[in-house]
Design a protein around this motif. Structure first.
Motif, PDB file in Angstrom:
ATOM      1  N   THR A 287      17.983  -9.717  -4.846  1.00  8.60           N
ATOM      2  CA  THR A 287      18.839  -8.728  -5.217  1.00  8.60           C
ATOM      3  C   THR A 287      19.884  -8.442  -3.943  1.00  8.60           C
ATOM      4  OG1 THR A 287      17.294  -7.103  -4.515  1.00  8.60           O
ATOM      5  CG2 THR A 287      17.282  -7.347  -6.890  1.00  8.60           C
ATOM      6  N   ASN A 288      19.211  -8.698  -2.820  1.00  8.12           N
ATOM      7  CA  ASN A 288      20.162  -8.694  -1.522  1.00  8.12           C
ATOM      8  C   ASN A 288      20.854 -10.021  -1.329  1.00  8.12           C
ATOM      9  OD1 ASN A 288      21.085  -8.082   0.951  1.00  8.12           O
ATOM     10  ND2 ASN A 288      19.245  -7.916   1.998  1.00  8.12           N
ATOM     11  N   ILE A 289      21.863 -10.110  -1.776  1.00 10.29           N
ATOM     12  CA  ILE A 289      22.776 -11.356  -1.636  1.00 10.29           C
ATOM     13  C   ILE A 289      23.351 -11.319  -0.032  1.00 10.29           C
ATOM     14  CG2 ILE A 289      25.022 -12.538  -2.688  1.00 10.29           C
ATOM     15  CD1 ILE A 289      23.329 -11.754  -5.128  1.00 10.29           C
ATOM     16  N   ARG A 290      23.509 -12.407   0.357  1.00 10.14           N
ATOM     17  CA  ARG A 290      24.039 -12.742   1.652  1.00 10.14           C
ATOM     18  C   ARG A 290      25.478 -13.139   1.918  1.00 10.14           C
ATOM     19  NH1 ARG A 290      18.931 -14.746   5.146  1.00 10.14           N
ATOM     20  NH2 ARG A 290      17.496 -13.081   4.217  1.00 10.14           N
ATOM     21  N   ARG A 291      26.258 -12.624   2.455  1.00 11.41           N
ATOM     22  CA  ARG A 291      27.761 -13.114   2.600  1.00 11.41           C
ATOM     23  C   ARG A 291      27.617 -14.551   3.284  1.00 11.41           C
ATOM     24  NH1 ARG A 291      32.483  -9.343   2.952  1.00 11.41           N
ATOM     25  NH2 ARG A 291      31.928  -7.593   2.029  1.00 11.41           N
ATOM     26  N   GLY A 292      28.640 -15.584   2.907  1.00 10.98           N
ATOM     27  CA  GLY A 292      28.664 -16.857   3.577  1.00 10.98           C
ATOM     28  C   GLY A 292      29.358 -16.602   4.983  1.00 10.98           C
TER      29      GLY A 292
ATOM     30  N   TRP B  69      38.553 -13.068  -2.201  1.00  8.50           N
ATOM     31  CA  TRP B  69      39.542 -11.841  -1.396  1.00  8.50           C
ATOM     32  C   TRP B  69      39.022 -10.573  -1.799  1.00  8.50           C
ATOM     33  CZ3 TRP B  69      41.346 -12.202   2.933  1.00  8.50           C
ATOM     34  CH2 TRP B  69      42.113 -13.537   3.269  1.00  8.50           C
ATOM     35  N   TRP B  70      38.377 -10.226  -3.031  1.00  5.37           N
ATOM     36  CA  TRP B  70      37.553  -9.343  -3.539  1.00  5.37           C
ATOM     37  C   TRP B  70      36.556  -8.897  -2.716  1.00  5.37           C
ATOM     38  CZ3 TRP B  70      38.540 -10.549  -9.282  1.00  5.37           C
ATOM     39  CH2 TRP B  70      39.780 -10.399  -9.792  1.00  5.37           C
ATOM     40  N   GLY B  71      35.889  -9.898  -2.124  1.00  5.00           N
ATOM     41  CA  GLY B  71      34.693  -9.648  -1.299  1.00  5.00           C
ATOM     42  C   GLY B  71      33.368 -10.195  -2.013  1.00  5.00           C
ATOM     43  N   MET B  72      33.327 -10.843  -3.035  1.00  4.51           N
ATOM     44  CA  MET B  72      32.188 -11.460  -3.814  1.00  4.51           C
ATOM     45  C   MET B  72      31.528 -12.437  -2.864  1.00  4.51           C
ATOM     46  SD  MET B  72      32.984 -12.009  -7.681  1.00  4.51           S
ATOM     47  CE  MET B  72      33.506 -10.485  -8.815  1.00  4.51           C
ATOM     48  N   SER B  73      30.210 -12.363  -2.797  1.00  2.83           N
ATOM     49  CA  SER B  73      29.362 -13.108  -1.506  1.00  2.83           C
ATOM     50  C   SER B  73      29.235 -14.490  -2.104  1.00  2.83           C
ATOM     51  CB  SER B  73      28.123 -12.430  -1.502  1.00  2.83           C
ATOM     52  OG  SER B  73      28.415 -11.171  -0.673  1.00  2.83           O
ATOM     53  N   LYS B  74      29.127 -14.582  -3.443  1.00  4.08           N
ATOM     54  CA  LYS B  74      28.696 -15.865  -4.032  1.00  4.08           C
ATOM     55  C   LYS B  74      29.608 -15.952  -5.427  1.00  4.08           C
ATOM     56  CE  LYS B  74      26.457 -19.948  -4.391  1.00  4.08           C
ATOM     57  NZ  LYS B  74      27.098 -20.956  -3.324  1.00  4.08           N
TER      58      LYS B  74
ATOM     59  N   LYS C 252      27.798  -8.814  -5.307  1.00  2.00           N
ATOM     60  CA  LYS C 252      28.159  -9.374  -6.599  1.00  2.00           C
ATOM     61  C   LYS C 252      28.222 -10.989  -6.666  1.00  2.00           C
ATOM     62  CE  LYS C 252      29.008  -5.417  -8.361  1.00  2.00           C
ATOM     63  NZ  LYS C 252      27.866  -4.787  -9.279  1.00  2.00           N
ATOM     64  N   ILE C 253      27.914 -11.639  -7.769  1.00  2.64           N
ATOM     65  CA  ILE C 253      27.820 -13.052  -7.764  1.00  2.64           C
ATOM     66  C   ILE C 253      29.049 -13.090  -8.821  1.00  2.64           C
ATOM     67  CG2 ILE C 253      26.774 -15.074  -8.651  1.00  2.64           C
ATOM     68  CD1 ILE C 253      24.273 -13.469  -7.753  1.00  2.64           C
ATOM     69  N   GLY C 254      29.968 -14.107  -8.598  1.00  5.59           N
ATOM     70  CA  GLY C 254      31.096 -14.381  -9.564  1.00  5.59           C
ATOM     71  C   GLY C 254      30.767 -15.606 -10.349  1.00  5.59           C
ATOM     72  N   VAL C 255      31.264 -15.641 -11.560  1.00  9.09           N
ATOM     73  CA  VAL C 255      31.392 -16.812 -11.978  1.00  9.09           C
ATOM     74  C   VAL C 255      32.519 -17.203 -12.697  1.00  9.09           C
ATOM     75  CG1 VAL C 255      30.117 -18.267 -14.196  1.00  9.09           C
ATOM     76  CG2 VAL C 255      28.729 -16.987 -12.720  1.00  9.09           C
ATOM     77  N   CYS C 256      33.455 -18.285 -12.547  1.00  8.51           N
ATOM     78  CA  CYS C 256      34.626 -18.458 -13.009  1.00  8.51           C
ATOM     79  C   CYS C 256      34.448 -19.729 -14.072  1.00  8.51           C
ATOM     80  CB  CYS C 256      35.643 -19.252 -12.034  1.00  8.51           C
ATOM     81  SG  CYS C 256      35.728 -18.104 -10.346  1.00  8.51           S
ATOM     82  N   ILE C 257      34.738 -19.189 -15.263  1.00  4.60           N
ATOM     83  CA  ILE C 257      34.919 -20.573 -16.329  1.00  4.60           C
ATOM     84  C   ILE C 257      36.106 -20.566 -16.950  1.00  4.60           C
ATOM     85  CG2 ILE C 257      33.835 -20.897 -18.589  1.00  4.60           C
ATOM     86  CD1 ILE C 257      31.592 -19.007 -17.778  1.00  4.60           C
ATOM     87  N   SER C 258      36.494 -21.983 -16.982  1.00  2.00           N
ATOM     88  CA  SER C 258      37.919 -22.343 -17.696  1.00  2.00           C
ATOM     89  C   SER C 258      37.771 -23.595 -18.263  1.00  2.00           C
ATOM     90  CB  SER C 258      38.673 -22.547 -16.528  1.00  2.00           C
ATOM     91  OG  SER C 258      40.089 -23.060 -17.178  1.00  2.00           O
TER      92      SER C 258
ATOM     93  N   ARG D  67      20.300 -20.174 -14.134  1.00  2.33           N
ATOM     94  CA  ARG D  67      18.919 -20.200 -13.158  1.00  2.33           C
ATOM     95  C   ARG D  67      19.276 -19.960 -11.756  1.00  2.33           C
ATOM     96  NH1 ARG D  67      17.099 -25.378 -16.048  1.00  2.33           N
ATOM     97  NH2 ARG D  67      15.894 -24.556 -17.925  1.00  2.33           N
ATOM     98  N   LYS D  68      20.256 -20.643 -11.220  1.00  2.00           N
ATOM     99  CA  LYS D  68      20.705 -20.199  -9.735  1.00  2.00           C
ATOM    100  C   LYS D  68      20.733 -18.468  -9.706  1.00  2.00           C
ATOM    101  CE  LYS D  68      22.612 -24.468  -8.143  1.00  2.00           C
ATOM    102  NZ  LYS D  68      23.802 -24.993  -7.723  1.00  2.00           N
ATOM    103  N   ILE D  69      21.383 -18.097 -10.290  1.00  2.32           N
ATOM    104  CA  ILE D  69      21.767 -16.654 -10.380  1.00  2.32           C
ATOM    105  C   ILE D  69      20.644 -15.754 -10.522  1.00  2.32           C
ATOM    106  CG2 ILE D  69      23.070 -14.730 -11.554  1.00  2.32           C
ATOM    107  CD1 ILE D  69      25.163 -16.828 -12.126  1.00  2.32           C
ATOM    108  N   ASN D  70      19.790 -16.135 -11.626  1.00  2.00           N
ATOM    109  CA  ASN D  70      18.603 -15.564 -11.843  1.00  2.00           C
ATOM    110  C   ASN D  70      17.467 -15.593 -10.759  1.00  2.00           C
ATOM    111  OD1 ASN D  70      19.312 -14.291 -14.269  1.00  2.00           O
ATOM    112  ND2 ASN D  70      19.014 -15.899 -15.553  1.00  2.00           N
ATOM    113  N   ASN D  71      17.458 -16.503  -9.854  1.00  2.52           N
ATOM    114  CA  ASN D  71      16.402 -16.865  -8.940  1.00  2.52           C
ATOM    115  C   ASN D  71      17.089 -16.086  -7.534  1.00  2.52           C
ATOM    116  OD1 ASN D  71      14.967 -17.944 -10.474  1.00  2.52           O
ATOM    117  ND2 ASN D  71      15.669 -20.285 -10.016  1.00  2.52           N
ATOM    118  N   LYS D  72      18.341 -15.491  -7.776  1.00  2.77           N
ATOM    119  CA  LYS D  72      18.888 -14.957  -6.247  1.00  2.77           C
ATOM    120  C   LYS D  72      18.087 -13.519  -6.019  1.00  2.77           C
ATOM    121  CE  LYS D  72      22.245 -17.777  -5.076  1.00  2.77           C
ATOM    122  NZ  LYS D  72      22.167 -18.272  -3.808  1.00  2.77           N
TER     123      LYS D  72
END
Length: 127
Positions: free
Chosen positions: A88-93, A43-48, A17-23, A81-86
């Motif tokens: 489907t196989n997201i790599r963990r940091g 901590w939930w394990g999201m990769s990006k 998963k890719i997370g986006v935090c907006i505030s 754009r960054k998310i759309n260009n990722k």
């Protein structure tokens, strides 16, 4: 959602998963809020995870000054754009990999929380 942290019973799909935090705030605090949300997503394990904090000094979008609207729209578009260009196989940091390895070692020797231990074992993560 604390039981879904990597140290307990992370959902297997979260690593993809890719997370986006907006505030937004009228004054200060948006950066602190997005930082805390990002930490939880890690901590939930999201990769990006991306953050979008903005102090808008307004009660509605129409009240936000036009310069700030353009700045917000530019940042949101850039991240989209960054998310759309990722791929489907997201790599963990690296930090995520290290944390997962530490949690795996803890779970191998886990005698204090059998439910967590069994969850890791059932998912094949303790081999």
């Amino acid at each position: 959602m604390g039981y879904r942290w990597m140290s307990h019973r992370p959902h297997p799909l979260m690593k993809d998963k890719i997370g986006v935090c907006i505030s937004t705030t009228a004054g200060v605090g948006a950066k602190k809020v997005t930082k805390q949300i990002k930490q939880q997503m890690f901590w939930w394990g999201m990769s990006k995870i991306y953050t979008i904090p903005f102090a808008v000094a307004a009660m509605s979008w129409e009240e936000v000054n036009s310069k700030k609207q353009v700045k917000i729209q530019t940042k949101v578009t850039k991240i989209a754009r960054k998310i759309n260009n990722k791929p489907t196989n997201i790599r963990r940091g690296l930090q995520s990999k290290i944390t997962y390895t530490i949690m795996k070692r803890q779970q191998k020797n886990n005698t204090w929380n059998q439910l967590d231990h069994e969850y890791w074992k059932d998912n094949g993560w303790l081999s």
